[in-house]
Design a protein around this motif. Structure first.
Motif: not given
Length: 414
Positions: A47-52, A54-67
């Motif tokens: 939840v707190d670092k949802a980029e984990i 998603l693909d490792a190349s994603i920007n951690p501030y991308d809207e997909k991370v918050y969704l």
């Protein structure tokens, strides 16, 4: 006077708490978080670092991370791992590390108290870090990580908390990263009202840790007020999740400095320049030098430890900021001698939390740094004096341990 109220926490079932609870998002990077969650799909880092997730190349501030964060948070409840309490409660949160205990009360503080200065801060915040947590809180519609508050001890609050602990069994009791975490639920309306009334007589609450989370939570609350102009102040978005600890139970650890080079100076020239503002003597005993009082510093250079003591001409004892040891070292050494004006951004300086020990300073000097300074810890009184004066500390002035775990208490904004 301070507002601190009970609330209906979304929290883990007793059998899932240990797996869900996680260190706060800002003590590790994304790669470290990916390693930490291996084999644990319930970790709150999803939840707190949802980029984990998603693909490792994603920007951690991308809207997909918050969704993804919102999706993962909802899944904890929808799949039965977390449940919301049916009534407003306070929660007692005790942590024990290395034999020292600190016991706080989990509740909700008011965004207006932050705005009007009842909740006092001692650090500047960065807009980019604020925006990240604004997005996270907004998309999740929840405060997922508690703000670490402190206050001058209150006998009634301390006695009430202690009495409840002795008379009731905890709902959680487990170890995480060497820290024992124990939680009690105060589900008695009369006790909760008395605690809220006691806090209403406290003049000030102080942010110990979590300035960015706090500022972000307040801004989301203000955003909700714009969205719902008929608000009456009782809505949950007017409050944010916090744990309030009495000052006498907390300890600040040293926050030490390492520097990459001597700014073109020889060791002899460096020692000569230091002697203008400090008495300098080689530390004759075995092991590292840990400062034993204010205005003293350790220095590690060329495999030797030195003891530095600030001379009277190096600081202003009447100014709560200038008399801080971190200010003395910055103003009389790090900036004028090493040429590091902004320690927030200069890549030649790094900071080592006291939890790592002084051996870490020696290790860094053997690895990638040239010189290290060990510090005497900032005190809670110094923190409060600066906050009371509406001033801010230099960067990296305080290091609190243990860290408050995330995932044990979630505050829904609606």
């Amino acid at each position: 006077m301070a507002v601190f109220k009970s609330f209906k926490a979304v929290r883990p079932l007793p059998e899932t708490a240990e797996k869900i609870a996680a260190l706060p998002y800002d003590v590790m990077n994304s790669e470290e978080a990916r390693e930490m969650v291996k084999g644990n799909d319930l970790s709150f880092l999803h939840v707190d670092k949802a980029e984990i997730d998603l693909d490792a190349s994603i920007n951690p501030y991308d809207e997909k991370v918050y969704l993804k964060a919102r999706e993962n948070l909802d899944a904890l409840t929808n799949n039965g791992y977390c449940k919301q309490d049916e009534k407003d409660c306070f929660y007692i949160y005790r942590q024990i590390m290395d034999g020292r205990a600190q016991t706080g009360l989990v509740g909700c503080a008011g965004i207006d108290d932050y705005i009007n200065g009842v909740i006092k801060k001692h650090e500047f915040t960065r807009a980019d870090k604020e925006q990240d947590r604004i997005n996270h809180v907004d998309y999740c519609n929840a405060n997922t990580g508690p703000i670490f508050l402190t206050y001058r001890e209150n006998d009634f609050i301390s006695r009430t908390v202690a009495d409840w602990q002795s008379a009731h069994e905890p709902v959680y009791d487990f170890e995480n990263s060497g820290v024992r975490n124990t939680v009690w639920v105060i589900d008695d309306d009369e006790t909760n009202k008395k605690l809220a009334d006691a806090f209403s007589k406290i003049d000030s609450l102080y942010i110990a840790d979590g300035h960015h989370r706090c500022a972000s939570a307040v801004k989301v609350g203000l955003k909700r007020r714009e969205q719902f102009p008929d608000f009456d102040g009782s809505e949950e978005f007017n409050f944010f999740l916090a744990v309030a600890f009495p000052k006498n139970e907390l300890a600040i650890m040293d926050y030490n400095r390492v520097i990459k080079d001597l700014n073109g100076l020889s060791e002899k020239e460096l020692l000569q320049k230091l002697s203008e503002k400090f008495t300098v003597e080689e530390y004759g005993k075995e092991g590292a030098y840990r400062p034993e009082k204010r205005h003293t510093f350790g220095m590690y250079l060329d495999k030797k430890w030195y003891k530095l003591e600030a001379k009277e001409n190096s600081f202003d004892e009447s100014d709560p900021v200038l008399r801080l040891d971190v200010s003395i070292l910055q103003n009389n050494c790090i900036e004028p001698i090493f040429g590091i004006k902004d320690p927030r951004t200069d890549k030649r300086i790094d900071f080592v939390g006291g939890i790592r020990g002084l051996g870490e300073l020696e290790k860094r000097c053997a690895l990638d740094m040239k010189i290290a300074f060990s510090m005497y810890p900032t005190s809670l009184d110094e923190l409060m004096d600066i906050a009371d004066a509406n001033k801010v500390m230099p960067p990296k002035s305080t290091w609190f341990e243990p860290k408050l775990l995330s995932g044990l208490f979630i505050h829904k904004l609606s």
